[in-house]
Design an enzyme around this catalytic site. Structure first.
Site, PDB file in Angstrom:
ATOM      1  N   GLY A   5       0.838  -1.192   0.000  1.00  0.00           N
ATOM      2  CA  GLY A   5       0.000   0.000   0.000  1.00  0.00           C
ATOM      3  C   GLY A   5       0.870   1.238   0.000  1.00  0.00           C
ATOM      4  N   LYS A  33       2.086  -5.352   9.011  1.00  0.00           N
ATOM      5  CA  LYS A  33       2.360  -4.269   8.058  1.00  0.00           C
ATOM      6  C   LYS A  33       3.640  -3.563   8.469  1.00  0.00           C
ATOM      7  CE  LYS A  33      -0.206  -0.131   6.988  1.00  0.00           C
ATOM      8  NZ  LYS A  33      -1.533   0.311   6.578  1.00  0.00           N
ATOM      9  N   ASP A  61     -11.897   9.283   2.242  1.00  0.00           N
ATOM     10  CA  ASP A  61     -11.062   8.640   1.230  1.00  0.00           C
ATOM     11  C   ASP A  61     -11.258   7.120   1.229  1.00  0.00           C
ATOM     12  OD1 ASP A  61      -9.243   8.798  -0.849  1.00  0.00           O
ATOM     13  OD2 ASP A  61      -7.503   8.550   0.459  1.00  0.00           O
TER      14      ASP A  61
HETATM   15  P1  AMP Z   1      -2.373  -0.915   3.172  1.00  0.00           P
HETATM   16  O1  AMP Z   1      -0.903  -0.700   3.234  1.00  0.00           O
HETATM   17  O2  AMP Z   1      -3.015  -0.848   4.524  1.00  0.00           O
HETATM   18  O3  AMP Z   1      -3.032  -0.003   2.164  1.00  0.00           O
HETATM   19  O4  AMP Z   1      -2.599  -2.410   2.664  1.00  0.00           O
HETATM   20  C1  AMP Z   1      -2.208  -2.816   1.373  1.00  0.00           C
HETATM   21  C2  AMP Z   1      -2.886  -4.120   1.011  1.00  0.00           C
HETATM   22  O5  AMP Z   1      -2.448  -5.151   1.895  1.00  0.00           O
HETATM   23  C3  AMP Z   1      -4.416  -4.094   1.142  1.00  0.00           C
HETATM   24  O6  AMP Z   1      -5.036  -3.606  -0.015  1.00  0.00           O
HETATM   25  C4  AMP Z   1      -4.718  -5.558   1.380  1.00  0.00           C
HETATM   26  O7  AMP Z   1      -4.745  -6.261   0.144  1.00  0.00           O
HETATM   27  C5  AMP Z   1      -3.519  -6.053   2.167  1.00  0.00           C
HETATM   28  N1  AMP Z   1      -3.822  -6.009   3.605  1.00  0.00           N
HETATM   29  C6  AMP Z   1      -3.627  -4.981   4.454  1.00  0.00           C
HETATM   30  N2  AMP Z   1      -4.019  -5.281   5.696  1.00  0.00           N
HETATM   31  C7  AMP Z   1      -4.505  -6.532   5.652  1.00  0.00           C
HETATM   32  C8  AMP Z   1      -5.090  -7.421   6.628  1.00  0.00           C
HETATM   33  N3  AMP Z   1      -5.243  -7.051   7.893  1.00  0.00           N
HETATM   34  N4  AMP Z   1      -5.453  -8.644   6.211  1.00  0.00           N
HETATM   35  C9  AMP Z   1      -5.288  -9.018   4.925  1.00  0.00           C
HETATM   36  N5  AMP Z   1      -4.760  -8.247   3.967  1.00  0.00           N
HETATM   37  C10 AMP Z   1      -4.368  -7.010   4.315  1.00  0.00           C
END
Ligand code: AMP
Length: 394
Positions: free
Chosen positions: A46, A66, A162
């Site tokens: 992300g 993350k 958003d």
């Molecule tokens: P983010 O950095 O929060 O925008 O997350 C990027 C991507 O990682 C998201 O679009 C999901 O596909 C995946 N992702 C993030 N958090 C989770 C979670 N708790 N469980 C599963 N997939 C996740």
């Protein structure tokens, strides 16, 4: 927007106090995690960093980890990371992602580089679900949960602005959680230095046009997501704000003079000088053939109800748009209504001064570091709760 990461190698223990951190490599991202987390596999990327799935041997559950790489690299990243972290700690609702743990493998403020956030693991984000043929039960249940999560954020004074499919995650049992907390109140002027392309397709007219906004700004995004579930493609895929505004008025029609009156003079001048469009009826925009067949199970869930809800959400003028509370009792949604989900106790109010605070990168670094340390002391962070009780000698 997700991206696949490929695992190349793993296991390179690094000592942090008594805890030997394990290193995993995914493409050009390194994950350095305490040994309680095993079986890491890449999940997505992300705006803020990479996400892995893992098994937590401490709590015996699957988790998502993350990694925020150098979240203090510039003021915009730092503010966002700090805000997300604070809000994740504050909010507790089944439709908002919960923070299970947070840690950093670095030992001191001087060495401090990365923050790892441990969350509940979900199966897929909504971008993937939108591609599927959803029946009315699933579609209305997903929308209901989005609205419950949004209502809960609003109860803490957080207006998201958003919401988008990549920041909403679901499980195969159709449960749903919102992953992030949207734009800070002062986000309009910030500039994000990242190769990651920011998706703006779901932003409401009042955000695009820089107007004031209220809670139902988030209803627009839900309408865009619902419309995309039905149509199977993005409703307003603008290359920039101007192109996006054009896509909106071509389909929905030029808004009323009363709406124009509320625009700032320069924006108003531009908007008033666009060609006039009458727009299309919702029957034309979303014809019957696009909808799943009417539900047998919940006899009341029909295409006509779905279209009616859509026509109340995708309204350019927020003064005429349905509110979150009204959407929750709409006949397409209220079949799921559960008092404890809709009106869960509000979290403590969010201190918006965080959004307005100005700090140097060094000060943000220290603030974020303190937050992580506080979490590590409370939950056990890198090690486990038992180790934390003994205290980490830093
Ligand atoms: P983010 O950095 O929060 O925008 O997350 C990027 C991507 O990682 C998201 O679009 C999901 O596909 C995946 N992702 C993030 N958090 C989770 C979670 N708790 N469980 C599963 N997939 C996740």
């Amino acid at each position: 927007m997700t991206q696949t990461m490929t695992e190349t190698s793993q296991q390179l223990p690094v000592e942090k106090n008594e805890v030997a951190y394990q290193s995993y490599h995914f493409g050009d991202t390194d994950f350095l995690v305490p040994p309680r987390y095993i079986s890491l596999s890449a999940r997505g990327i992300g705006a803020q960093g990479a996400v892995c799935a893992a098994y937590d041997t401490g709590t015996q559950q699957n988790v998502a980890i993350k990694k925020l790489s150098r979240p203090f690299q510039n003021v915009t990243h730092a503010k966002r990371a700090y805000r997300e972290f604070k809000l994740m700690k504050l909010v507790n609702h089944k439709n908002i992602i919960g923070l299970l743990n947070a840690f950093t493998p670095q030992r001191t403020l001087e060495e401090f580089q990365d923050v790892y956030l441990v969350m509940e693991l979900m199966d897929a984000n909504l971008c993937q679900v939108i591609q599927m043929d959803l029946d009315h039960e699933r579609m209305s249940y997903l929308l209901y949960q989005m609205l419950c999560g949004i209502k809960h954020l609003h109860s803490a004074g957080i207006i998201h602005r958003d919401l988008k499919p990549s920041n909403i995650v679901v499980k195969s049992d159709c449960t749903l959680k919102i992953l992030d907390f949207g734009l800070a109140r002062t986000a309009g002027t910030t500039f994000m230095m990242t190769p990651y392309v920011v998706t703006r397709y779901y932003r409401a007219p009042e955000v695009i046009l820089g107007m004031g906004y209220t809670e139902n700004v988030d209803i627009w995004s839900v309408g865009c997501i619902m419309g995309e579930m039905i149509r199977g493609g993005v409703l307003f895929p603008g290359t920039d704000h101007i192109d996006q505004w054009n896509k909106i008025i071509e389909q929905l029609g030029t808004p009323s003079a009363a709406f124009m009156q509320r625009l700032q003079p320069t924006v108003r001048n531009y908007v008033e000088n666009r060609p006039r469009y009458t727009g299309y009826s919702f029957d034309r925009l979303f014809p019957d053939v696009l909808f799943p067949s009417d539900s047998n199970e919940h006899n009341r869930l029909r295409a006509s109800q779905a279209r009616d809800l859509l026509s109340r959400m995708l309204v350019i003028d927020p003064e005429d748009r349905i509110s979150v509370d009204q959407a929750l009792v709409h006949s397409y949604i209220n079949v799921w209504f559960e008092e404890s989900e809709v009106n869960a106790p509000a979290p403590g109010p969010y201190d918006h001064s965080v959004d307005e605070r100005e700090h140097t990168v060094e000060q943000w670094k220290e603030l974020i570091y303190q937050e992580v340390m506080e979490y590590e002391a409370r939950i056990g962070g890198g090690g486990n709760a038992a180790e934390a009780v003994g205290g980490n000698a830093r």
